[in-house]
Design an enzyme around this catalytic site. Structure first.
Site: not given
Ligand code: NAD
Length: 484
Positions: A176, A281, A375
């Site tokens: 979002e 990441c 992280e």
């Molecule tokens: P996030 O976990 O906050 O959000 C990811 C998705 O989950 C979003 O679409 C969000 O709407 C949804 N979401 C958020 N909170 C939620 C909840 N409580 N319940 C259900 N859904 C929820 O992650 P972010 O801040 O958007 O992205 C950054 C994170 O992603 C970092 O930790 C990064 O390391 C990780 N990441 C990992 C990889 C990998 O390949 N391992 C790649 C890219 C990003």
């Protein structure tokens, strides 16, 4: 607002669902550039129905025809590369160069999907007299992908081209915080000729993610985001008997040995920790310096000082992210670490409301400090000193995460030890961001990934398909035994 309100994309139509909306901010200057709807379960139901309706025809279209759409889509992305990069730049805050590289990676991922017909040709063998057994990869049905904010264009392309080319119908749940790219992806897939209902977008936050995990019409879920949410999504999807791969956060260790090439190591480490403002990441977040590495640390600081917010360093995603990153730096300082380059309170002239953190290098971090274990997701390098390689490996191995690890050395023998002993899914030797390029797959270990397959490359074929095994016999004269 610079961009029109983001819409859901269901059955080939953009629709406004009349729910609450959230502002979408440009992190580089804090301006509201769009709004995103927070969809509910009804919207997901509609998307699942659209995908279910499209599935019989799409899955029965020969893969060599399905892939033609993606050849056209790839050409469209190439033609509109700059325009797509501007959207990434404005909604995510990364630099234009990084945004162009991100879209270029989406093109490479699509190129890999175009090679799918060559990779999924089935197997056939005469298994007993006159009896043939053949194995085919069949699509699962309706599948969904939930993606994070840090790569609004590329991460959706980790999954959508492969899953769709393999015959599935797809629902994307963008972050979002950066939902604009996904609407443009939908428009371009339609222009390339993808039939309505094969690709759908449902926007929203936690509520829609939970609905995806629970929905009985969805066969498989891929997730990329933080470890906290990856665990929730993995457990919830599996408990509703879905296939799930959930990629989480990371704390990547770069192990720097005293024989490392000084200039090459310093520029790699600085680029790895600061690229995409550290919001990768695969970013170098902790550097473990083994023995006498002062000249390398000095050179890293020199390199870090060339990284200028607003010029060759983008902003972080939100004000809260900026505050959190700066809190980690301050707490490390209070705990006795030494700040060599300080990126707190970065200001960019003309973009005073942007969420910038400058490059930061912190030395003498100890393994028990939060900045060494958690992280940070900002352009911050925590340097931990270790006596020898064994101690460095213990530090790397003690992390809960396991996305990437890298070693910098000129010794093949020492590099080999790190390659063997690092507890991470992706290893670099003299490479600071060891992303395996196609056809090799992307995926970490430990709390950086839950589920069996990787998310890209050949490994993803197993995730997005199920195997059909057929035994045939056409020769009635053949002898019948228990094997035939
Ligand atoms: P996030 O976990 O906050 O959000 C990811 C998705 O989950 C979003 O679409 C969000 O709407 C949804 N979401 C958020 N909170 C939620 C909840 N409580 N319940 C259900 N859904 C929820 O992650 P972010 O801040 O958007 O992205 C950054 C994170 O992603 C970092 O930790 C990064 O390391 C990780 N990441 C990992 C990889 C990998 O390949 N391992 C790649 C890219 C990003």
């Amino acid at each position: 607002m610079k961009y029109p309100e983001v819409k859901n994309y269901i059955a080939g139509n953009f629709s406004s669902n009349g729910h609450k909306t959230l502002d979408v901010l440009c992190p580089s200057d804090g301006a509201v550039i769009s709004k995103v709807p927070l969809s509910g379960k009804d919207d997901l139901d509609q998307a699942v129905k659209a995908a279910q309706t499209a599935f019989p025809k799409w899955s029965n279209t020969p893969i060599k025809e399905r892939v033609q759409i993606f050849y056209r889509y790839k050409t469209l992305m190439e033609k509109h590369l700059n325009e797509l990069a501007v959207i990434v730049h404005e909604e995510n805050g990364k630099t234009m160069d990084e945004s162009i590289a991100e879209v270029a990676k989406s093109i490479e991922l699509t190129e890999f999907a175009c090679s799918m017909p060559q990779l999924v040709a089935g197997e056939v063998m005469e298994v007993s007299a006159g009896v043939e057994c053949r194995v085919e990869h069949k699509p699962l049905g309706v599948v969904a992908s939930i993606v994070p904010f840090n790569f609004p264009h590329m991460v959706p392309h980790w999954t959508l081209p492969n899953a769709i080319v393999l015959g599935n119908c797809f629902i994307l749940k963008p972050s979002e915080q950066v939902p604009i790219s996904s609407n443009r992806i939908a428009e371009m897939l339609k222009e390339a000729g993808l039939p309505d209902g094969v690709f759908n977008v449902v926007n929203g936050d936690r509520e829609i993610v939970e609905a995806i995990c629970d929905h009985p019409g969805i066969e498989a879920v891929s997730f990329v985001g933080s470890t906290k949410v990856a665990k929730i999504v993995y457990k919830r999807s599996c408990s509703s008997l879905k296939r799930c791969v959930a990629l989480g956060g990371a704390k990547n260790h770069l192990i720097v040995l005293p024989d490392a090439h000084v200039d090459m190591t310093a520029s790699n480490v600085a680029a790895s920790m600061s690229g995409c403002a550290g919001q990768r990441c695969m970013a170098a977040s902790a550097m473990v310096g083994v023995g006498p590495i002062d000249p390398i640390v000095a050179k890293i600081c020199e390199e870090a000082k060339k990284i200028i917010p607003g010029k060759n360093l983008g902003s972080v995603i939100t004000k809260e992210a900026k505050e959190k990153i700066e809190r980690y730096i301050t707490e490390a300082e209070k705990a006795g670490a030494k700040i060599l380059v300080d990126g707190r309170n970065a200001k960019v002239a003309g973009s005073e409301k942007g969420f910038y953190v400058g490059p930061t290098v912190i030395d003498f971090v100890t393994p028990d400090m939060a900045i060494a274990k958690e992280e940070v997701f900002g352009p911050v390098l925590a340097i931990i000193r270790s006596k020898n390689l064994d101690e460095a490996m213990e530090i790397e191995n003690s992390s809960n995460y396991g996305n990437a690890a890298a070693v910098f050395t000129q010794s093949g023998a020492l590099a080999r030890i790190v390659m063997e002993k690092a507890s991470a899914g992706m290893i670099g030797v003299n490479i600071g961001v060891p992303v395996p390029r196609e056809p090799f797959s992307f995926g970490g270990w430990n709390e950086s990934k839950f589920g069996t397959c990787d998310i890209t490359g050949k490994s993803s074929i197993e995730f997005w398909t199920k195997l059909k095994k057929t035994s045939t016999k056409w020769n009635p004269e053949a002898r019948t035994n228990w094997m035939s």
